[in-house]
Write a protein that holds these residues in place. Structure first.
Motif, PDB file in Angstrom:
ATOM      1  N   VAL A  11       1.035  -1.091   0.105  1.00  0.00           N
ATOM      2  CA  VAL A  11      -0.516  -0.158  -0.343  1.00  0.00           C
ATOM      3  C   VAL A  11       1.094   1.372  -0.052  1.00  0.00           C
ATOM      4  N   LEU A  21       0.615   3.932  -3.012  1.00  0.00           N
ATOM      5  CA  LEU A  21       0.291   6.196  -2.561  1.00  0.00           C
ATOM      6  C   LEU A  21       1.289   6.426  -3.162  1.00  0.00           C
ATOM      7  N   VAL A  60      -6.892   4.617   3.854  1.00  0.00           N
ATOM      8  CA  VAL A  60      -6.076   3.949   3.065  1.00  0.00           C
ATOM      9  C   VAL A  60      -5.901   2.741   4.334  1.00  0.00           C
ATOM     10  N   LYS A  61      -4.618   3.248   3.950  1.00  0.00           N
ATOM     11  CA  LYS A  61      -3.345   2.052   5.086  1.00  0.00           C
ATOM     12  C   LYS A  61      -4.294   1.156   6.290  1.00  0.00           C
ATOM     13  N   ALA A  83      -6.543  -1.105   4.484  1.00  0.00           N
ATOM     14  CA  ALA A  83      -5.920  -1.894   4.168  1.00  0.00           C
ATOM     15  C   ALA A  83      -5.785  -3.254   5.315  1.00  0.00           C
TER      16      ALA A  83
END
Length: 263
Positions: free
Chosen positions: A199, A203, A222-223, A226
């Motif tokens: 990820v 990014l 997002v992290k 994920a």
């Protein structure tokens, strides 16, 4: 006849006292009792109850020593050292789960958010607290509490109550367990850390091509998403590395017992 009964009663009391010291030291370094909120009085009663139950087979066996006050204090301290050494092996195994939780917290950014860990009563990141609770649950699920009591009972054969012991025999097994701690802790978190690394690469590529985007505001959600998805998928594979962590307790204890037997 009365003197014989009194002597037997005194031996039983001394046996329970010394065994309580060993059990208390083991459980003090074990996050098992700390996983459930209970008053200190209840914890003391649990230790005394276990000591009384385990002392029944040794009630007729006399405890070596003169049994004066000085000898009794020294014997209690010796038993506490034996119990603390046994508890250290369990504590190191639980620390492997803490290492895995901290690795993921650092990668995700949960290190900024501290929550109360009910096991250690300390402020820790969210996933570290979750891994600590998970370690305690798995310990009971794999019947670790019964194995713990069996190990303490077996230690009475290798290290008789009130007798001498060699602490140097535990150095090598515990050192090996500590050396394997970080590798096994990383094995618990490796798939999630790998997903987070991918990820980060994604990014970075997006930030390179779209510099006008706020990657700090976009990257953290997002992290988090994920990592939670990766944890959900990887939860079915926790068994193997968790089993190896708990197996290290057995290897550390048996290594010390074997060194004492060969002494």
């Amino acid at each position: 006849m009365g003197d014989i009964v009194l002597a037997l009663g005194q031996d039983r009391i001394v046996t329970v006292l010394l065994l309580s010291a060993r059990l208390a030291a083991v459980l003090l370094l074990t996050p098992v009792l700390h996983a459930a909120a209970m008053p200190p009085t209840v914890r003391v009663l649990i230790v005394l109850g276990l000591a009384c139950a385990m002392a029944l087979p040794f009630g007729s066996r006399s405890v070596p020593g003169s049994q004066d006050v000085g000898w009794l204090v020294q014997a209690v301290l010796h038993e506490a050292v034996v119990g603390a050494t046994l508890g250290l092996g369990i504590l190191v195994a639980f620390a492997g789960f803490a290492v895995a939780g901290r690795l993921i917290d650092v990668q995700v950014g949960f290190g900024f958010a501290q929550v109360l860990d009910p096991v250690t009563r300390m402020q820790v990141p969210a996933l570290s607290a979750t891994f600590a609770l998970f370690a305690a649950v798995v310990f009971f699920l794999v019947d670790g509490h019964h194995a713990l009591l069996r190990g303490v009972a077996y230690s009475l054969e290798r290290f008789p109550l009130g007798g001498a012991f060699d602490l140097s025999g535990a150095v090598h097994p515990v050192t090996r367990q500590v050396a394997a701690l970080f590798a096994l802790g990383f094995a618990l978190a490796a798939p999630v850390v790998l997903v987070l690394l991918l990820v980060e690469f994604a990014l970075g590529a997006v930030s390179r091509n779209l510099p006008q985007m706020n990657m700090l505001a976009l990257g953290i959600p997002v992290k988090i998403l994920a990592s939670l998805l990766a944890l959900s998928v990887w939860a079915t594979g926790f068994g193997a590395p968790a089993g190896r962590l708990y197996a290290q307790i057995y290897h550390a204890w048996t290594g010390w017992f074997a060194a004492e037997r060969d002494r």
